[in-house]
Write a protein that holds these residues in place. Structure first.
Motif, PDB file in Angstrom:
ATOM      1  N   GLY A  76       0.842  -1.195   0.000  1.00 19.90           N
ATOM      2  CA  GLY A  76       0.000   0.000   0.000  1.00 19.90           C
ATOM      3  C   GLY A  76       0.871   1.237   0.000  1.00 19.90           C
ATOM      4  O   GLY A  76       1.734   1.403  -0.852  1.00 19.90           O
ATOM      5  N   ASP A  77       0.662   2.114   0.973  1.00 26.15           N
ATOM      6  CA  ASP A  77       1.452   3.336   1.098  1.00 26.15           C
ATOM      7  C   ASP A  77       2.567   3.208   2.127  1.00 26.15           C
ATOM      8  O   ASP A  77       3.124   4.200   2.575  1.00 26.15           O
ATOM      9  N   LYS A  78       2.890   2.006   2.518  1.00 24.19           N
ATOM     10  CA  LYS A  78       3.908   1.764   3.543  1.00 24.19           C
ATOM     11  C   LYS A  78       5.034   0.904   2.981  1.00 24.19           C
ATOM     12  O   LYS A  78       4.899   0.260   1.953  1.00 24.19           O
ATOM     13  N   VAL A  79       6.137   0.886   3.697  1.00 24.32           N
ATOM     14  CA  VAL A  79       7.293   0.065   3.335  1.00 24.32           C
ATOM     15  C   VAL A  79       7.430  -1.028   4.391  1.00 24.32           C
ATOM     16  O   VAL A  79       7.610  -0.738   5.577  1.00 24.32           O
ATOM     17  N   ARG A  80       7.315  -2.278   3.954  1.00 27.53           N
ATOM     18  CA  ARG A  80       7.431  -3.411   4.869  1.00 27.53           C
ATOM     19  C   ARG A  80       8.840  -3.987   4.748  1.00 27.53           C
ATOM     20  O   ARG A  80       9.307  -4.307   3.659  1.00 27.53           O
ATOM     21  N   VAL A  81       9.510  -4.097   5.888  1.00 25.70           N
ATOM     22  CA  VAL A  81      10.908  -4.530   5.927  1.00 25.70           C
ATOM     23  C   VAL A  81      10.973  -5.884   6.636  1.00 25.70           C
ATOM     24  O   VAL A  81      10.486  -6.040   7.753  1.00 25.70           O
ATOM     25  N   LYS A  82      11.592  -6.851   5.962  1.00 15.23           N
ATOM     26  CA  LYS A  82      11.792  -8.183   6.542  1.00 15.23           C
ATOM     27  C   LYS A  82      13.162  -8.201   7.210  1.00 15.23           C
ATOM     28  O   LYS A  82      14.176  -7.910   6.568  1.00 15.23           O
ATOM     29  N   LEU A  83      13.186  -8.518   8.498  1.00 20.25           N
ATOM     30  CA  LEU A  83      14.422  -8.519   9.284  1.00 20.25           C
ATOM     31  C   LEU A  83      14.844  -9.945   9.603  1.00 20.25           C
ATOM     32  O   LEU A  83      14.018 -10.775   9.987  1.00 20.25           O
ATOM     33  N   LYS A  84      16.124 -10.219   9.459  1.00 24.57           N
ATOM     34  CA  LYS A  84      16.700 -11.510   9.832  1.00 24.57           C
ATOM     35  C   LYS A  84      17.567 -11.249  11.055  1.00 24.57           C
ATOM     36  O   LYS A  84      18.605 -10.596  10.962  1.00 24.57           O
ATOM     37  N   ILE A  85      17.125 -11.747  12.226  1.00 24.20           N
ATOM     38  CA  ILE A  85      17.785 -11.441  13.498  1.00 24.20           C
ATOM     39  C   ILE A  85      18.291 -12.734  14.131  1.00 24.20           C
ATOM     40  O   ILE A  85      17.623 -13.771  14.090  1.00 24.20           O
ATOM     41  N   LEU A  86      19.479 -12.655  14.731  1.00 21.63           N
ATOM     42  CA  LEU A  86      20.052 -13.827  15.410  1.00 21.63           C
ATOM     43  C   LEU A  86      19.116 -14.311  16.521  1.00 21.63           C
ATOM     44  O   LEU A  86      18.568 -13.519  17.284  1.00 21.63           O
ATOM     45  N   ASP A  87      18.960 -15.620  16.593  1.00 22.96           N
ATOM     46  CA  ASP A  87      18.065 -16.226  17.585  1.00 22.96           C
ATOM     47  C   ASP A  87      18.504 -15.912  19.019  1.00 22.96           C
ATOM     48  O   ASP A  87      17.684 -15.904  19.932  1.00 22.96           O
ATOM     49  N   ASP A  88      19.785 -15.630  19.224  1.00 21.70           N
ATOM     50  CA  ASP A  88      20.291 -15.320  20.565  1.00 21.70           C
ATOM     51  C   ASP A  88      19.617 -14.084  21.160  1.00 21.70           C
ATOM     52  O   ASP A  88      19.567 -13.928  22.374  1.00 21.70           O
ATOM     53  N   PHE A  89      19.110 -13.188  20.324  1.00 22.29           N
ATOM     54  CA  PHE A  89      18.525 -11.926  20.783  1.00 22.29           C
ATOM     55  C   PHE A  89      16.999 -11.934  20.760  1.00 22.29           C
ATOM     56  O   PHE A  89      16.368 -10.909  20.940  1.00 22.29           O
ATOM     57  N   ARG A  90      16.426 -13.085  20.549  1.00 25.95           N
ATOM     58  CA  ARG A  90      14.964 -13.221  20.492  1.00 25.95           C
ATOM     59  C   ARG A  90      14.289 -12.775  21.782  1.00 25.95           C
ATOM     60  O   ARG A  90      13.222 -12.176  21.768  1.00 25.95           O
ATOM     61  N   SER A  91      14.910 -13.037  22.905  1.00 29.10           N
ATOM     62  CA  SER A  91      14.302 -12.708  24.198  1.00 29.10           C
ATOM     63  C   SER A  91      14.226 -11.210  24.450  1.00 29.10           C
ATOM     64  O   SER A  91      13.519 -10.760  25.346  1.00 29.10           O
ATOM     65  N   ARG A  92      14.929 -10.410  23.667  1.00 32.56           N
ATOM     66  CA  ARG A  92      14.918  -8.956  23.844  1.00 32.56           C
ATOM     67  C   ARG A  92      13.813  -8.267  23.040  1.00 32.56           C
ATOM     68  O   ARG A  92      13.535  -7.098  23.244  1.00 32.56           O
TER      69      ARG A  92
END
Length: 144
Positions: A76-92
């Motif tokens: 639509g009128d927004k920008v969707r960003v897919k992030l790949k994050i290390l699993d070690d930081f999932r709890s944050r």
């Protein structure tokens, strides 16, 4: 039938095997340094504008790199960003966490900064959306 190898053939065979082992060890050492063998999880965030983000842009938490931008799409009128994050930081990454675009300089080298939520908030599920705040652009600095 018994195979009989000459001394030269044995030396060449030993050399080839040692080169293969050395190559494998080198790949493993470099891969561990580059996080090739670590587990990544996917999150999304949505911004009002693109902020000059590109695939492989850093994702940081407290100025430490924890992942990268995998994909950027228009929804639509927004920008969707897919992030790949290390699993070690999932709890944050919790429901009251926020993502914003920051830049150490006025021109270029933008990155996504994640501000962690409180420990009492529930975790955002994998492939969930991290709430975002608009980033400051040059025009907003000039308006101030």
């Amino acid at each position: 039938m018994e195979l009989d190898f000459s001394k030269k053939e044995k030396v060449v065979g030993t050399f080839m095997i040692s080169i293969a082992v050395l190559l494998l060890v080198t790949v493993v050492i470099i891969g561990r340094g580059k996080d090739w063998f670590k587990k990544y999880i996917t999150y999304y965030t949505v911004f009002d504008e693109g902020y000059n983000l590109q695939p492989d842009t850093s994702v940081k938490l407290f100025s430490a790199k924890i992942g990268k931008v995998k994909d950027i799409t228009l929804v639509g009128d927004k920008v969707r960003v897919k992030l790949k994050i290390l699993d070690d930081f999932r709890s944050r990454i919790r429901t009251d966490s926020t993502a914003t675009v920051k830049s150490p300089t006025l021109i270029g080298s933008e990155y996504i900064s994640i501000i962690p939520g409180s420990k009492s908030s529930p975790l955002i599920p994998v492939e969930g959306e991290i709430p975002s705040r608009p980033g400051k652009s040059i025009t907003s600095y000039l308006e101030e």
